[in-house]
Design an enzyme around this catalytic site. Structure first.
Site, PDB file in Angstrom:
ATOM      1  N   ASP A 109      49.330 -28.331   4.399  1.00 28.40           N
ATOM      2  CA  ASP A 109      50.473 -27.555   4.683  1.00 28.40           C
ATOM      3  C   ASP A 109      51.952 -27.806   5.066  1.00 28.40           C
ATOM      4  O   ASP A 109      52.706 -26.926   4.913  1.00 28.40           O
ATOM      5  CB  ASP A 109      49.739 -27.995   5.776  1.00 28.40           C
ATOM      6  CG  ASP A 109      48.555 -26.603   5.941  1.00 28.40           C
ATOM      7  OD1 ASP A 109      48.626 -26.197   4.785  1.00 28.40           O
ATOM      8  OD2 ASP A 109      47.794 -27.199   7.575  1.00 28.40           O
ATOM      9  N   ARG A 122      51.803 -18.646  -0.570  1.00 22.23           N
ATOM     10  CA  ARG A 122      52.723 -19.707  -0.595  1.00 22.23           C
ATOM     11  C   ARG A 122      53.249 -20.142  -1.437  1.00 22.23           C
ATOM     12  O   ARG A 122      54.115 -20.470  -1.974  1.00 22.23           O
ATOM     13  CB  ARG A 122      52.885 -21.549   0.511  1.00 22.23           C
ATOM     14  CG  ARG A 122      52.492 -20.895   2.104  1.00 22.23           C
ATOM     15  CD  ARG A 122      51.989 -21.757   2.406  1.00 22.23           C
ATOM     16  NE  ARG A 122      51.833 -21.254   3.853  1.00 22.23           N
ATOM     17  CZ  ARG A 122      51.475 -22.243   4.705  1.00 22.23           C
ATOM     18  NH1 ARG A 122      50.852 -23.283   4.855  1.00 22.23           N
ATOM     19  NH2 ARG A 122      51.041 -21.610   6.180  1.00 22.23           N
ATOM     20  N   ARG A 167      39.735 -27.882  17.859  1.00 22.74           N
ATOM     21  CA  ARG A 167      38.402 -28.751  17.683  1.00 22.74           C
ATOM     22  C   ARG A 167      38.306 -29.663  19.491  1.00 22.74           C
ATOM     23  O   ARG A 167      37.118 -28.911  19.603  1.00 22.74           O
ATOM     24  CB  ARG A 167      38.269 -29.605  16.637  1.00 22.74           C
ATOM     25  CG  ARG A 167      38.442 -28.944  14.970  1.00 22.74           C
ATOM     26  CD  ARG A 167      38.755 -30.376  14.014  1.00 22.74           C
ATOM     27  NE  ARG A 167      38.252 -29.759  12.853  1.00 22.74           N
ATOM     28  CZ  ARG A 167      39.720 -29.158  11.960  1.00 22.74           C
ATOM     29  NH1 ARG A 167      40.122 -27.985  12.601  1.00 22.74           N
ATOM     30  NH2 ARG A 167      38.788 -28.807  10.756  1.00 22.74           N
ATOM     31  N   LYS A 200      47.706 -28.749  15.730  1.00 25.25           N
ATOM     32  CA  LYS A 200      46.855 -28.135  15.962  1.00 25.25           C
ATOM     33  C   LYS A 200      45.334 -27.730  15.446  1.00 25.25           C
ATOM     34  O   LYS A 200      44.173 -27.286  15.962  1.00 25.25           O
ATOM     35  CB  LYS A 200      47.721 -26.745  14.825  1.00 25.25           C
ATOM     36  CG  LYS A 200      47.058 -25.541  14.836  1.00 25.25           C
ATOM     37  CD  LYS A 200      47.846 -24.736  14.265  1.00 25.25           C
ATOM     38  CE  LYS A 200      48.536 -24.792  13.270  1.00 25.25           C
ATOM     39  NZ  LYS A 200      47.468 -24.238  12.011  1.00 25.25           N
ATOM     40  N   SER A 201      44.919 -28.420  14.097  1.00 31.75           N
ATOM     41  CA  SER A 201      43.720 -28.782  13.688  1.00 31.75           C
ATOM     42  C   SER A 201      42.881 -29.324  15.205  1.00 31.75           C
ATOM     43  O   SER A 201      41.592 -28.923  15.512  1.00 31.75           O
ATOM     44  CB  SER A 201      43.409 -29.569  12.610  1.00 31.75           C
ATOM     45  OG  SER A 201      44.242 -28.912  11.332  1.00 31.75           O
ATOM     46  N   LYS A 235      47.376 -18.755   1.444  1.00 34.15           N
ATOM     47  CA  LYS A 235      47.043 -19.409   3.406  1.00 34.15           C
ATOM     48  C   LYS A 235      48.028 -18.120   3.920  1.00 34.15           C
ATOM     49  O   LYS A 235      47.648 -17.044   3.637  1.00 34.15           O
ATOM     50  CB  LYS A 235      47.872 -20.388   2.964  1.00 34.15           C
ATOM     51  CG  LYS A 235      48.017 -21.865   2.131  1.00 34.15           C
ATOM     52  CD  LYS A 235      47.021 -22.805   3.235  1.00 34.15           C
ATOM     53  CE  LYS A 235      45.563 -23.911   3.032  1.00 34.15           C
ATOM     54  NZ  LYS A 235      44.926 -23.716   3.473  1.00 34.15           N
ATOM     55  N   GLY A 239      43.075 -19.031  10.556  1.00 31.93           N
ATOM     56  CA  GLY A 239      42.180 -18.990   9.994  1.00 31.93           C
ATOM     57  C   GLY A 239      41.046 -19.988  10.262  1.00 31.93           C
ATOM     58  O   GLY A 239      39.935 -19.959   9.913  1.00 31.93           O
ATOM     59  N   ARG A 271      55.183 -21.645   8.472  1.00 34.57           N
ATOM     60  CA  ARG A 271      55.928 -22.976   7.838  1.00 34.57           C
ATOM     61  C   ARG A 271      57.259 -22.820   7.085  1.00 34.57           C
ATOM     62  O   ARG A 271      57.867 -23.253   7.011  1.00 34.57           O
ATOM     63  CB  ARG A 271      54.672 -23.754   6.857  1.00 34.57           C
ATOM     64  CG  ARG A 271      53.464 -23.311   7.927  1.00 34.57           C
ATOM     65  CD  ARG A 271      52.982 -25.193   7.459  1.00 34.57           C
ATOM     66  NE  ARG A 271      51.579 -24.827   8.435  1.00 34.57           N
ATOM     67  CZ  ARG A 271      51.120 -25.681   9.384  1.00 34.57           C
ATOM     68  NH1 ARG A 271      52.652 -26.313   9.912  1.00 34.57           N
ATOM     69  NH2 ARG A 271      50.270 -26.456   9.986  1.00 34.57           N
ATOM     70  N   SER A 283      38.648 -27.981   1.211  1.00 30.86           N
ATOM     71  CA  SER A 283      38.495 -27.034   3.024  1.00 30.86           C
ATOM     72  C   SER A 283      38.203 -27.489   3.922  1.00 30.86           C
ATOM     73  O   SER A 283      36.712 -27.273   3.260  1.00 30.86           O
ATOM     74  CB  SER A 283      37.954 -25.507   2.477  1.00 30.86           C
ATOM     75  OG  SER A 283      38.203 -25.152   3.588  1.00 30.86           O
TER      76      SER A 283
HETATM   77  C1  S3P Z   1      42.955 -26.605   8.674  1.00 34.86           C
HETATM   78  C2  S3P Z   1      42.448 -26.846   7.369  1.00 34.86           C
HETATM   79  C3  S3P Z   1      43.461 -26.370   5.930  1.00 34.86           C
HETATM   80  C4  S3P Z   1      45.122 -26.313   6.213  1.00 34.86           C
HETATM   81  C5  S3P Z   1      44.702 -25.348   7.725  1.00 34.86           C
HETATM   82  C6  S3P Z   1      43.841 -26.183   8.702  1.00 34.86           C
HETATM   83  C7  S3P Z   1      41.613 -27.007   9.592  1.00 34.86           C
HETATM   84  O1  S3P Z   1      42.782 -25.152   5.697  1.00 34.86           O
HETATM   85  O2  S3P Z   1      45.394 -26.144   5.963  1.00 34.86           O
HETATM   86  O3  S3P Z   1      46.056 -25.520   8.243  1.00 34.86           O
HETATM   87  O4  S3P Z   1      42.072 -27.154  10.683  1.00 34.86           O
HETATM   88  O5  S3P Z   1      40.632 -27.261   8.767  1.00 34.86           O
HETATM   89  P1  S3P Z   1      41.600 -25.101   4.317  1.00 34.86           P
HETATM   90  O6  S3P Z   1      40.420 -26.083   4.962  1.00 34.86           O
HETATM   91  O7  S3P Z   1      41.380 -23.934   3.953  1.00 34.86           O
HETATM   92  O8  S3P Z   1      42.494 -25.967   3.053  1.00 34.86           O
END
Ligand code: S3P
Length: 453
Positions: free
Chosen positions: A320, A351, A27, A22-23, A347, A94, A414, A169
């Site tokens: 996560d 959680r 990007r 996902k991350s 989150k 987020g 999750r 973060s």
């Molecule tokens: C993420 C960063 C994390 C993670 C989120 C994805 C990202 O959050 O919990 O699911 O893709 O940069 P935080 O940056 O708030 O820790």
């Protein structure tokens, strides 16, 4: 929407294909859209969160074609982005909201970012405050979405800052670095512990100049921005999604699972370190690279599980995965303590609260801490909770009747998936509410689960 999981597989020996990370998928769209030239993405995660990011750039005039897990992005650089006609809806994400706030802060037009109920309750001041110091003008109510990002078409432009982030973060770090691409001078971010570094890896892969020294990352605005060129990216399978099946493999009897081509970026493999601490049997094979990220097949089998202490700099590397690791801990011998994880509170749901409620629904003894929980493992025994009084799920998360466990995921993908994994090893079926949120990150999850016999 609800689903009931009632199956305990007799034996599973399977190769499982987990969808894209996902991350990294988010990007790939963002960087492809601001780079110059064609970006070709394969194994893209077609979950709702990443689709929202894709639609955001389409709304800004970027030509993006998606066909299954393949995406083609015709990037023409920052300068070609156009004002959207409408508000940009980022769903549950987020990552989408925090990264795009940074990316859009230096643009010459106004954008309004909105989200669903959960996203609209999450803290955005963690990015609004440093971006404002850089000269951005962002309006919100109490630091919550919707965020109104005002145009930066006058001088002075955004300017680089050094930001010492109070939290580890990746979303905060990335938001500031992406704003830094449009800021005069050097932008740098330091974090207390290392968070996931996909932004740094992918920016470099697209040709940006980035300086990384221990926990500090710096870039020189205009220079880095001008060197981004479209690339081919093969996205690794998501280790956070793989974690559900790693835990299933460890707790079920006679299980042997191979999860192929999973991302093993060291900033994400805290879950593997936790499995080791908890005595789970697994190995890595076919170690390779996909784009800027390391990958491997993970082989996992039924294990005798031991309780452990999960804390410190391990936390950002497995944040996560904590809900499903809590399921693993509940099948361990001894106690598992999770500390330093206060970030869990902000989150997709709180959680700490929702994970503890899931464990209580499963009949597990658990104690809440401000920054985590203490879980009493029941040493490999199918979940068999006693009946509880009926409770309204709008007020509470669960109840147990004579013949089923009922759990409300609070709209947290999750938590819904962790409950489903627990359902594979339970004497009573588990009825999970609000499972539709699983589509934000893992649309094929229930299909894979159904293939277990
Ligand atoms: C993420 C960063 C994390 C993670 C989120 C994805 C990202 O959050 O919990 O699911 O893709 O940069 P935080 O940056 O708030 O820790």
């Amino acid at each position: 929407m609800q689903r009931t999981i009632s199956k305990t597989p007799k034996a599973i020996n399977k190769v499982i294909s987990i969808p894209g990370d996902k991350s990294v998928s988010h990007r790939s769209i963002m960087f492809g859209a601001i780079a110059k030239g064609l970006t070709e993405v394969s194994n893209f995660l077609t979950g709702e969160d990443c689709i929202c990011t894709m639609k955001a750039f389409q709304a800004l005039g970027v030509n993006i074609k998606e066909s299954g897990d393949k995406v083609l992005i015709e990037g023409k650089g920052f300068g070609a982005l156009k004002a959207p006609e409408q508000e940009i809806y980022l769903g549950n994400s987020g990552t989408g909201m925090r990264l795009l706030t940074g990316l859009f802060a230096g643009l010459g037009f106004k954008t309004i970012l909105t989200g669903d109920k959960s996203l609209s309750g999450r803290p955005m001041n963690r990015v609004i405050q440093p971006l404002t110091t850089m000269g951005a003008c962002i309006n919100s109510q109490d630091g919550k979405a919707p965020l109104v990002i005002n145009p930066k078409n006058q001088t002075p432009n955004l300017h680089g800052i050094h930001y010492q982030s109070p939290i580890a973060s990746a979303q905060v770090k990335s938001s500031i670095l992406l704003a830094g691409l449009n800021a005069d001078g050097i932008t740098s971010v330091s974090e207390p512990e290392k968070s996931r570094d996909h932004t740094e890896r992918m920016l470099k892969y697209f040709g940006a100049e980035l300086y990384i020294e221990d926990l500090t990352i710096s870039l020189n605005g205009p220079n880095s921005k001008n060197s981004l060129m479209g690339q081919k990216i093969n996205i690794p399978s998501d280790i956070s999604s793989a974690a559900f099946f790693l835990v299933a493999g460890a707790i079920l009897e006679n299980a042997e699972l191979r999860l192929s081509k999973v991302g093993i970026n060291p900033t994400r493999t805290g879950v593997l370190d936790a499995l080791k601490l908890m005595n789970v049997q697994f190995s890595l094979e076919n170690i390779d690279e996909a784009g800027a990220e390391p990958i491997a097949d993970i082989l996992i089998s039924s294990s005798e599980i031991k309780g452990a202490l999960i804390n410190g700099d391990l936390i950002p590397r497995l944040i996560d995965e904590i809900p499903v690791l809590a399921i693993l801990a509940s099948q361990a011998s001894g106690t598992t303590t999770i500390s330093d994880a206060e970030e869990l509170r902000v989150k997709e749901s709180d959680r700490v609260y929702t994970t503890i409620n899931l464990l209580k629904a499963l009949g597990i003894e658990v104690q809440e801490k401000p920054d985590g929980m203490i879980i009493q493992g029941q040493n490999k025994k199918p979940f068999n909770p006693s009946k509880t009084p009926w409770q309204d799920l709008n007020e509470h998360s669960y109840y147990v009747s004579d013949d089923k466990i009922v759990f409300d995921s609070h709209g947290d993908h999750r938590l819904a998936m962790s409950a489903a994994i627990a359902g594979l090893y339970s004497t009573k079926p588990i009825e999970i509410h609000q499972v539709e949120f699983v589509n934000t990150s893992f649309p094929s999850f229930f299909e894979i689960l159904q293939s277990f016999e």
